[in-house]
Design a protein around this motif. Structure first.
Motif, mmCIF file in Angstrom:
data_model
loop_
_atom_site.group_PDB
_atom_site.id
_atom_site.type_symbol
_atom_site.label_atom_id
_atom_site.label_comp_id
_atom_site.label_asym_id
_atom_site.label_seq_id
_atom_site.Cartn_x
_atom_site.Cartn_y
_atom_site.Cartn_z
ATOM 1 N N ALA A 66 -10.212 -1.374 15.239
ATOM 2 C CA ALA A 66 -9.044 -0.500 15.076
ATOM 3 C C ALA A 66 -8.445 -0.653 13.686
ATOM 4 O O ALA A 66 -8.049 0.332 13.057
ATOM 5 N N ALA A 67 -8.383 -1.882 13.175
ATOM 6 C CA ALA A 67 -7.828 -2.109 11.836
ATOM 7 C C ALA A 67 -8.690 -1.434 10.776
ATOM 8 O O ALA A 67 -8.172 -0.775 9.863
ATOM 9 N N GLY A 68 -10.004 -1.569 10.894
ATOM 10 C CA GLY A 68 -10.906 -0.912 9.947
ATOM 11 C C GLY A 68 -10.812 0.600 10.030
ATOM 12 O O GLY A 68 -10.792 1.292 9.017
ATOM 13 N N ASN A 69 -10.723 1.121 11.235
ATOM 14 C CA ASN A 69 -10.610 2.554 11.430
ATOM 15 C C ASN A 69 -9.293 3.078 10.870
ATOM 16 O O ASN A 69 -9.241 4.157 10.285
ATOM 17 N N ALA A 70 -8.231 2.310 11.023
ATOM 18 C CA ALA A 70 -6.931 2.732 10.501
ATOM 19 C C ALA A 70 -6.946 2.793 8.975
ATOM 20 O O ALA A 70 -6.332 3.680 8.375
ATOM 21 N N LEU A 71 -7.656 1.884 8.312
ATOM 22 C CA LEU A 71 -7.785 1.944 6.853
ATOM 23 C C LEU A 71 -8.589 3.174 6.442
ATOM 24 O O LEU A 71 -8.291 3.826 5.443
ATOM 25 N N GLU A 72 -9.592 3.504 7.213
ATOM 26 C CA GLU A 72 -10.466 4.623 6.908
ATOM 27 C C GLU A 72 -9.812 5.965 7.191
ATOM 28 O O GLU A 72 -10.204 6.995 6.645
ATOM 29 N N TYR A 73 -8.790 5.964 8.012
ATOM 30 C CA TYR A 73 -8.145 7.210 8.456
ATOM 31 C C TYR A 73 -7.725 8.111 7.294
ATOM 32 O O TYR A 73 -7.892 9.322 7.359
ATOM 33 N N ALA A 74 -7.223 7.528 6.236
ATOM 34 C CA ALA A 74 -6.712 8.307 5.099
ATOM 35 C C ALA A 74 -7.809 9.063 4.359
ATOM 36 O O ALA A 74 -7.533 10.058 3.689
ATOM 37 N N VAL A 75 -9.049 8.633 4.469
ATOM 38 C CA VAL A 75 -10.134 9.253 3.709
ATOM 39 C C VAL A 75 -11.217 9.839 4.614
ATOM 40 O O VAL A 75 -12.271 10.236 4.146
ATOM 41 N N GLU A 76 -10.921 9.923 5.875
ATOM 42 C CA GLU A 76 -11.933 10.286 6.868
ATOM 43 C C GLU A 76 -12.706 11.563 6.537
ATOM 44 O O GLU A 76 -13.915 11.615 6.698
ATOM 45 N N PHE A 77 -12.038 12.594 6.092
ATOM 46 C CA PHE A 77 -12.725 13.859 5.856
ATOM 47 C C PHE A 77 -12.859 14.201 4.377
ATOM 48 O O PHE A 77 -13.170 15.339 4.032
ATOM 49 N N LEU A 78 -12.633 13.229 3.507
ATOM 50 C CA LEU A 78 -12.802 13.452 2.073
ATOM 51 C C LEU A 78 -14.241 13.173 1.670
ATOM 52 O O LEU A 78 -14.904 12.306 2.232
ATOM 53 N N ASP A 79 -14.709 13.892 0.663
ATOM 54 C CA ASP A 79 -16.058 13.606 0.164
ATOM 55 C C ASP A 79 -16.005 12.355 -0.723
ATOM 56 O O ASP A 79 -14.938 11.923 -1.165
ATOM 57 N N SER A 80 -17.158 11.773 -0.958
ATOM 58 C CA SER A 80 -17.212 10.493 -1.682
ATOM 59 C C SER A 80 -16.639 10.599 -3.091
ATOM 60 O O SER A 80 -15.993 9.664 -3.573
ATOM 61 N N ASN A 81 -16.836 11.725 -3.777
ATOM 62 C CA ASN A 81 -16.275 11.875 -5.130
ATOM 63 C C ASN A 81 -14.759 11.801 -5.113
ATOM 64 O O ASN A 81 -14.149 11.147 -5.966
ATOM 65 N N THR A 82 -14.134 12.464 -4.162
ATOM 66 C CA THR A 82 -12.673 12.437 -4.054
ATOM 67 C C THR A 82 -12.182 11.033 -3.734
ATOM 68 O O THR A 82 -11.195 10.561 -4.302
ATOM 69 N N ILE A 83 -12.877 10.345 -2.846
ATOM 70 C CA ILE A 83 -12.499 8.970 -2.485
ATOM 71 C C ILE A 83 -12.585 8.058 -3.701
ATOM 72 O O ILE A 83 -11.661 7.300 -3.989
ATOM 73 N N PHE A 84 -13.679 8.160 -4.454
ATOM 74 C CA PHE A 84 -13.820 7.310 -5.642
ATOM 75 C C PHE A 84 -12.777 7.625 -6.701
ATOM 76 O O PHE A 84 -12.254 6.725 -7.348
ATOM 77 N N GLN A 85 -12.445 8.899 -6.870
ATOM 78 C CA GLN A 85 -11.418 9.262 -7.848
ATOM 79 C C GLN A 85 -10.057 8.685 -7.464
ATOM 80 O O GLN A 85 -9.310 8.223 -8.315
ATOM 81 N N LYS A 86 -9.752 8.708 -6.185
ATOM 82 C CA LYS A 86 -8.440 8.271 -5.725
ATOM 83 C C LYS A 86 -8.326 6.746 -5.594
ATOM 84 O O LYS A 86 -7.287 6.166 -5.879
ATOM 85 N N TYR A 87 -9.402 6.064 -5.173
ATOM 86 C CA TYR A 87 -9.316 4.645 -4.835
ATOM 87 C C TYR A 87 -10.222 3.733 -5.657
ATOM 88 O O TYR A 87 -10.292 2.536 -5.397
ATOM 89 N N TYR A 88 -10.922 4.275 -6.638
ATOM 90 C CA TYR A 88 -11.946 3.510 -7.353
ATOM 91 C C TYR A 88 -11.443 2.174 -7.887
ATOM 92 O O TYR A 88 -12.073 1.148 -7.674
#
Length: 59
Positions: free
Chosen positions: A15-37
């Protein structure tokens, strides 16, 4: 450690891991890397002061 304790730890960890992932669940990898790299995902995304978990499985 009792089996029930191991089971509970697995559920809480999942649940803790899923909750961290929740914010980026439907983002593509490029968007995730730009935001959280630089630092990665370091905090939960709160909705009305609560963290969320998802039942969706990303394919």
């Amino acid at each position: 450690m009792k089996d029930i304790d191991k089971f509970n730890v697995c559920l809480i960890g999942g649940a803790a891991g899923n909750a961290l992932e929740y914010a980026v669940e439907f983002l593509d990898s490029n968007t995730i890397f730009q935001k959280y790299y630089q630092h990665g995902i370091t905090e939960y995304s709160l909705v009305n002061g609560e963290t969320r978990i998802s039942d969706d499985i990303v394919k």
